[in-house]
Enzyme design. Structure first.
Site, short mmCIF file in Angstrom:
data_model
loop_
_atom_site.label_atom_id
_atom_site.label_comp_id
_atom_site.label_asym_id
_atom_site.label_seq_id
_atom_site.Cartn_x
_atom_site.Cartn_y
_atom_site.Cartn_z
N VAL A 121 -7.83 -1.79 -4.81
CA VAL A 121 -8.07 -0.21 -4.38
C VAL A 121 -9.52 0.11 -4.39
O VAL A 121 -10.42 -0.61 -4.75
CB VAL A 121 -7.28 0.60 -5.25
CG1 VAL A 121 -5.58 0.51 -5.11
CG2 VAL A 121 -7.60 0.57 -6.80
N PRO B 94 -14.49 4.65 -5.28
CA PRO B 94 -15.54 5.54 -4.72
C PRO B 94 -16.46 5.93 -6.02
O PRO B 94 -15.91 6.26 -7.00
CB PRO B 94 -14.78 6.45 -4.00
CG PRO B 94 -13.39 6.73 -4.52
CD PRO B 94 -12.96 5.50 -5.18
N THR B 95 -17.54 6.46 -5.42
CA THR B 95 -18.50 7.19 -6.57
C THR B 95 -17.78 8.56 -6.65
O THR B 95 -17.47 9.31 -6.06
CB THR B 95 -19.85 7.56 -6.03
OG1 THR B 95 -20.24 6.30 -5.43
CG2 THR B 95 -20.81 8.07 -6.82
N ARG C 225 -19.44 4.04 6.81
CA ARG C 225 -19.56 4.57 5.51
C ARG C 225 -20.98 4.18 5.04
O ARG C 225 -21.75 3.41 5.13
CB ARG C 225 -18.71 3.92 4.23
CG ARG C 225 -17.29 4.31 4.37
CD ARG C 225 -16.62 3.61 3.37
NE ARG C 225 -16.35 2.15 3.86
CZ ARG C 225 -15.20 1.35 3.12
NH1 ARG C 225 -14.99 1.72 2.08
NH2 ARG C 225 -15.32 -0.09 3.70
N LYS D 62 -23.54 2.69 -3.96
CA LYS D 62 -22.64 3.03 -4.72
C LYS D 62 -22.69 2.05 -6.02
O LYS D 62 -22.58 2.34 -7.09
CB LYS D 62 -20.94 2.55 -4.09
CG LYS D 62 -19.99 2.97 -5.00
CD LYS D 62 -18.64 2.63 -4.46
CE LYS D 62 -18.37 0.90 -4.43
NZ LYS D 62 -17.07 0.53 -4.77
N ASP E 147 0.76 -1.17 -0.01
CA ASP E 147 0.12 0.11 0.22
C ASP E 147 0.86 1.16 0.06
O ASP E 147 2.09 1.08 0.77
CB ASP E 147 -0.97 -0.11 1.35
CG ASP E 147 -1.93 0.83 1.17
OD1 ASP E 147 -3.18 0.46 1.17
OD2 ASP E 147 -1.94 2.03 1.00
N CYS F 278 -20.94 -0.34 -0.24
CA CYS F 278 -21.25 -1.26 -1.43
C CYS F 278 -22.72 -0.73 -2.27
O CYS F 278 -22.82 -0.62 -3.54
CB CYS F 278 -21.21 -2.76 -1.43
SG CYS F 278 -19.62 -3.10 -1.33
C1 UDX Z 1 -22.89 -6.11 1.17
C2 UDX Z 1 -23.13 -7.42 0.36
O1 UDX Z 1 -24.08 -8.36 1.27
C3 UDX Z 1 -21.56 -8.03 0.01
O2 UDX Z 1 -21.90 -9.41 -0.57
C4 UDX Z 1 -20.70 -7.29 -0.53
O3 UDX Z 1 -19.75 -8.03 -0.99
C5 UDX Z 1 -20.79 -5.86 -0.08
O4 UDX Z 1 -21.75 -5.45 0.30
P1 UDX Z 1 -21.97 -5.38 3.64
O5 UDX Z 1 -22.34 -4.11 2.91
O6 UDX Z 1 -20.89 -5.77 4.22
O7 UDX Z 1 -21.89 -6.37 2.15
O8 UDX Z 1 -23.45 -5.66 4.37
P2 UDX Z 1 -24.67 -6.45 4.36
O9 UDX Z 1 -24.66 -7.31 5.44
O10 UDX Z 1 -24.99 -6.90 3.09
O11 UDX Z 1 -25.47 -5.04 4.91
C6 UDX Z 1 -25.76 -4.08 4.13
C7 UDX Z 1 -26.84 -2.98 4.56
O12 UDX Z 1 -28.18 -3.67 4.57
C8 UDX Z 1 -26.56 -2.74 6.32
O13 UDX Z 1 -26.72 -1.42 6.58
C9 UDX Z 1 -27.75 -3.49 6.95
O14 UDX Z 1 -27.88 -3.15 8.32
C10 UDX Z 1 -28.75 -3.32 5.93
N1 UDX Z 1 -29.63 -4.65 6.11
C11 UDX Z 1 -29.29 -5.82 5.67
C12 UDX Z 1 -30.78 -4.40 6.35
O15 UDX Z 1 -31.42 -3.23 6.74
N2 UDX Z 1 -31.97 -5.43 6.35
C13 UDX Z 1 -31.48 -6.65 6.00
O16 UDX Z 1 -32.19 -7.67 5.92
C14 UDX Z 1 -30.17 -6.77 5.56
#
Ligand code: UDX
Length: 447
Positions: free
Chosen positions: A70, A73-74, A322, A255, A17, A252
């Site tokens: 890396v 971002p948007t 984020r 974005k 990095d 994710c």
């Molecule tokens: C997500 C995808 O799940 C993952 O496969 C990808 O690689 C990256 O993006 P992540 O952002 O780490 O992962 O978290 P995730 O568990 O998917 O939750 C995303 C958001 O949705 C969180 O704010 C969570 O609280 C919310 N969520 C999730 C709900 O509000 N209700 C649900 O039933 C599930």
């Protein structure tokens, strides 16, 4: 990379990095991210076959496989601002690889990228002044934060996109050391890139769908958790990702959907773009609806009232903030001149303050004096949940941390003003129990 190093002790894994302080953190006992189980994985492999350094050039020269991981971002400026991905860092990486490589390298794009970026990477690599040759693979990551180690150990699938069967085989050989072969899917590069965006769009869509229904439940007297259970038992729908909430966050979902929207617009697919954009529109609505409900319920004013904020991370078991729904809710409440006392078990005061300052920046990056004053006088960050609720008028639960389920709620109530409002943005507290203690409880998707 730590997981690959752990599972393949004979493969040297060199993480580089340009940020020296970040590298120093990875080499210390205080890793820069909180992720359950990660410390153990890193410690098992570090010093054996896992190293962290700033020697970018050396690492490129020695590697057979190079993962570009890396951030993307948007874009905040120029064409596609607010939607398209900023590929500056990916391009810089590709140029560096092109400069430093000799022989043959397999370059793996791990960052989430809009479709057809691998092609751009390949073109940059081919313009290398050295006589090095390259294959480019797409290998999107599906782990979720908070469960990353488990997700990596036992993924639903691994996706590898690539044109060259030899290059694909090289990466398959790494993963198949611990992942059953039938779970390793190989596709063409574009399908692989698009699958990542699509998976996140579908997941976020489920959350927005149940959140849309939560608004209807609140208006009609149905209970969204009951509805979710009832529909989730239909095997075609399935039970996961149906938890109504104050809104989804994370690096994710938003974005990737905006990227998908941008991509559709680029190809003139206006209706498709609008269809997916609605998932984000619904999420913004859900967050706004939650803060307005707080204001409305508390006799149409929260000005100078103390509101305890329980949880600031975008979900439990991570210190990542984020796009956290907490940011929007706190912003709205501060605009209403509420006094916020924020507690999150993993997010530091410095982090909370810098994120909230960020949300008040105008287009030129300036925070007005009025907002500075609000941040200074109306935001307190504390290190335990009871202090947060002391003399508070309300509690807003914004992250579903387990510890919030087992607090001494009588003690909490004793310290609060009456009526003692609870706004449960995660539906983790038991409304019947809290009501019998004397709280006034408002949860998502319940009248
Ligand atoms: C997500 C995808 O799940 C993952 O496969 C990808 O690689 C990256 O993006 P992540 O952002 O780490 O992962 O978290 P995730 O568990 O998917 O939750 C995303 C958001 O949705 C969180 O704010 C969570 O609280 C919310 N969520 C999730 C709900 O509000 N209700 C649900 O039933 C599930």
């Amino acid at each position: 990379m730590a997981m690959i190093a752990k599972q393949c002790p004979d493969i040297p894994v060199h993480v580089v990095d340009v940020n020296a302080s970040r590298v120093a953190q990875w080499n210390s006992s205080e890793l820069p991210v909180y992720e359950p189980g990660l410390q153990e994985v890193v410690e098992e492999a570090r010093g054996r076959n896992l190293t962290f350094s700033t020697d970018v050039e050396g690492a490129i020269r020695e590697a057979n496989l190079i993962f570009i991981s890396v951030n993307t971002p948007t874009k905040t400026f120029g064409v596609g601002a607010g939607r398209a991905a900023n590929l500056e860092f990916v391009e810089k990486c590709a140029r560096r690889i092109a400069e430093c490589s000799t022989g043959h390298k397999v370059v793996v794009e791990k960052s989430t990228l809009p479709v057809r970026t691998a092609e751009a990477i390949a073109r940059i690599l081919q313009s290398s002044a050295t006589n090095a040759t390259f294959d480019v693979l797409s290998n999107p990551e599906f782990l979720a934060e908070g469960t990353a180690v488990q997700d990596l150990l036992n993924p639903d699938r691994v996706l590898i996109g690539g044109e060259s069967p030899q290059a694909v085989e090289q990466l398959v050989a790494v993963y198949s050391r611990w992942i059953p072969r039938e779970k390793i899917l190989t596709t063409n590069v574009w399908s692989s890139e698009l699958s990542k965006l699509t998976a996140n769009a579908f997941l976020a869509q489920r959350v927005s769908s149940i959140n849309a229904i939560s608004a209807l439940c609140e208006a009609t007297g149905a209970n969204v958790d009951e509805v979710a259970r009832a529909i989730g038992t239909d095997s075609r729908i399935g039970p996961k990702f149906l938890k109504a909430s104050v809104g989804f966050g994370g690096s994710c979902f938003q974005k990737d959907i905006l990227n998908l929207v941008y991509l559709c617009e680029h190809f003139g697919l206006t209706e498709v773009a609008k269809y997916w954009e609605q998932v984000v529109v619904m999420n913004d609505y859900q967050k706004r609806r939650f803060s307005s409900r707080i204001v409305r319920t508390m006799f149409h004013t929260v000005s100078d009232k103390k509101i305890a904020i329980w949880g600031f991370a975008f979900k439990k078991d991570t210190n990542d903030t984020r796009e956290s729904a907490a940011i929007t809710v706190c912003r709205d409440l501060l605009e209403e001149h509420a006094r916020l006392t924020i507690y999150d078990p993993r997010v530091s005061e410095q982090q909370v303050r810098s994120v909230l300052e960020g949300v008040f920046k105008d287009a030129a990056g300036v925070v007005s004096e009025r907002h500075r004053q609000l941040l200074r006088d109306h935001v307190t960050v504390v290190s335990d949940p009871y202090t947060a609720t002391d003399r508070a008028h309300a509690i807003a639960v914004l992250t579903e941390w387990d510890e919030f389920k087992s607090l001494d709620m009588q003690r909490v109530l004793d310290g609060m003003h009456r009526p003692a409002f609870v706004f449960d943005g995660r539906n983790i507290l038991d409304p019947a129990r809290l009501t019998s203690l004397g709280f006034e409880v408002h949860s998502i998707g319940r009248a």
